[in-house]
Design an enzyme around this catalytic site. Structure first.
Site, PDB file in Angstrom:
ATOM      1  N   THR A  26      15.051  16.564   9.287  1.00 11.53           N
ATOM      2  CA  THR A  26      15.502  17.749  10.014  1.00 11.53           C
ATOM      3  C   THR A  26      14.754  18.949   9.441  1.00 11.53           C
ATOM      4  OG1 THR A  26      17.322  17.663   8.413  1.00 11.53           O
ATOM      5  CG2 THR A  26      17.800  16.911  10.631  1.00 11.53           C
ATOM      6  N   ASP A  53      10.381  12.063   8.244  1.00 14.92           N
ATOM      7  CA  ASP A  53      10.866  12.456   9.579  1.00 14.92           C
ATOM      8  C   ASP A  53      12.220  13.119   9.384  1.00 14.92           C
ATOM      9  OD1 ASP A  53      12.144  10.696  12.503  1.00 14.92           O
ATOM     10  OD2 ASP A  53      11.356  12.741  12.264  1.00 14.92           O
TER      11      ASP A  53
HETATM   12  N1  SAM Z   1      12.045  14.325  14.657  1.00 16.52           N
HETATM   13  C1  SAM Z   1      13.098  15.125  14.256  1.00 16.52           C
HETATM   14  C2  SAM Z   1      12.589  16.498  13.942  1.00 16.52           C
HETATM   15  O1  SAM Z   1      11.391  16.637  13.887  1.00 16.52           O
HETATM   16  O2  SAM Z   1      13.338  17.437  13.834  1.00 16.52           O
HETATM   17  C3  SAM Z   1      13.829  14.486  13.103  1.00 16.52           C
HETATM   18  C4  SAM Z   1      14.543  13.349  13.566  1.00 16.52           C
HETATM   19  S1  SAM Z   1      15.559  12.459  12.473  1.00 16.52           S
HETATM   20  C5  SAM Z   1      16.978  12.357  13.457  1.00 16.52           C
HETATM   21  C6  SAM Z   1      16.012  13.491  11.129  1.00 16.52           C
HETATM   22  C7  SAM Z   1      16.887  12.739  10.134  1.00 16.52           C
HETATM   23  O3  SAM Z   1      16.738  13.264   8.807  1.00 16.52           O
HETATM   24  C8  SAM Z   1      18.382  12.846  10.449  1.00 16.52           C
HETATM   25  O4  SAM Z   1      18.869  11.581  10.822  1.00 16.52           O
HETATM   26  C9  SAM Z   1      19.011  13.354   9.144  1.00 16.52           C
HETATM   27  O5  SAM Z   1      20.267  12.794   8.868  1.00 16.52           O
HETATM   28  C10 SAM Z   1      17.950  12.932   8.125  1.00 16.52           C
HETATM   29  N2  SAM Z   1      18.008  13.661   6.849  1.00 16.52           N
HETATM   30  C11 SAM Z   1      18.222  14.990   6.683  1.00 16.52           C
HETATM   31  N3  SAM Z   1      18.233  15.285   5.364  1.00 16.52           N
HETATM   32  C12 SAM Z   1      18.011  14.119   4.686  1.00 16.52           C
HETATM   33  C13 SAM Z   1      17.889  13.775   3.294  1.00 16.52           C
HETATM   34  N4  SAM Z   1      18.014  14.724   2.348  1.00 16.52           N
HETATM   35  N5  SAM Z   1      17.617  12.487   2.968  1.00 16.52           N
HETATM   36  C14 SAM Z   1      17.483  11.520   3.931  1.00 16.52           C
HETATM   37  N6  SAM Z   1      17.613  11.780   5.279  1.00 16.52           N
HETATM   38  C15 SAM Z   1      17.853  13.073   5.638  1.00 16.52           C
END
Ligand code: SAM
Length: 291
Positions: free
Chosen positions: A162, A160
């Site tokens: 970004t 899930d």
């Molecule tokens: N449902 C949303 C979408 O479809 O766009 C995504 C929601 S969620 C908030 C996305 C999460 O991914 C964020 O909290 C972000 O910090 C996390 N994230 C981004 N890159 C990451 C990485 N390399 N490892 C772990 N988490 C990551």
């Protein structure tokens, strides 16, 4: 009365398109160590979270994406105990996962602790039950590092993330998917947030190309989420068990009953099955994805 601030999603600027929200109130805005975060109230969508100019979650339509990213792989698998979520900071998917009594342990690997911190305050309907559940453990790390080194093995891996920009870029790489394959248990399945094919076809074909080098069965399923502009949202699918997406509606319904028939607002056994029937233009992208 103060002028409302209009907050634009800039993700589709390259296409000359901006979805813009009239913010009733900006609740929180900051530049974290990893990304720009803004949370605001909207008259129709409730609370809206944006990261780096891309809509992440809204109170009004979150159920569609969260249910489809969770219950499709779970009821296709039929015996999930160990689960990994990569990303998922708002805890919306974790809340759906923990509705499944079969789950022994859920590990969420999130790179940005401030997203979880602020979800505790602003999305208590998700974060509250999740953070109180003894089966849940949170790891603050980059997902690509975690899947490359963990000793654990997972029945379902849900990415899930970004979009493929900033910290999320690496979560669309071959190395990350190879790490997911490495820590997947036998018979396991990987599902990924894979963008909106109408605007982001290359993102989908690139991921499926990587999946084809690593897994016996690769493809995607779809759902329409109002605030993920552009029509169908694609959810990547990768497993060595081709039978997982061939189950009948009856089998899925039996498994749902056995799982306690928890309430859903979008997912049904029929919607589950239909989600793999792709519109031709998306099926063509999937067919054209070269390993
Ligand atoms: N449902 C949303 C979408 O479809 O766009 C995504 C929601 S969620 C908030 C996305 C999460 O991914 C964020 O909290 C972000 O910090 C996390 N994230 C981004 N890159 C990451 C990485 N390399 N490892 C772990 N988490 C990551």
């Amino acid at each position: 009365m103060a002028e409302k601030r209009w907050i634009a999603e800039t993700l589709f600027d390259p296409f000359g398109l901006r979805m813009t929200f009239a913010a009733e109130r900006v609740l929180y805005e900051t530049q974290t160590a990893h990304q720009h975060l803004v949370l605001f109230e909207h008259a129709h969508f409730g609370k809206v979270l944006m990261l780096d100019g891309a809509t992440q979650v809204t109170t009004r339509d979150e159920f569609i994406y969260h249910e489809m990213m969770t219950h499709v792989p779970f009821l296709a698998h039929g015996g999930v105990r160990e689960v990994l979520i990569v990303g998922g900071g708002d805890c919306g998917i974790a809340e759906e996962v923990l509705k499944h009594k079969s789950v022994a342990r859920l590990t969420q690997v999130e790179i940005d602790p401030s997203v979880v911190e602020f979800s505790k305050e602003h999305f208590p309907e998700f974060a509250g039950p999740v953070l109180a559940d003894p089966r849940f453990d949170l790891v603050i790390a980059d997902g690509v590092d975690y899947v490359g080194r963990t000793e654990r093995r997972f029945d379902v891996i849900i990415v899930d993330s970004t979009d493929p920009q900033g910290p999320g870029k690496v979560l669309f790489s071959y190395d990350f998917y190879a790490g997911c394959k490495r820590c997947m248990a036998k018979g396991g399945v990987l599902v990924t947030q894979n963008g909106v094919p109408f605007f982001q076809p290359d993102e989908l074909t690139a991921s499926i190309g990587h999946f084809r080098r690593l897994f016996a069965d690769a493809g995607c399923y779809v759902a329409a989420i109002p605030t993920y502009v552009g029509g169908h949202m694609a959810m990547g699918w990768a497993t060595d068990e081709a039978s997982l997406r061939a189950h009948t509606v009856e089998t899925i319904a039996e498994r749902y009953a056995a799982a306690g028939r928890f309430p859903t607002r979008y997912w049904t056994p029929e919607v589950h099955k239909a989600a793999f029937a792709l519109p031709r233009f998306i099926a063509d992208h999937v067919a054209g994805a070269a390993p």
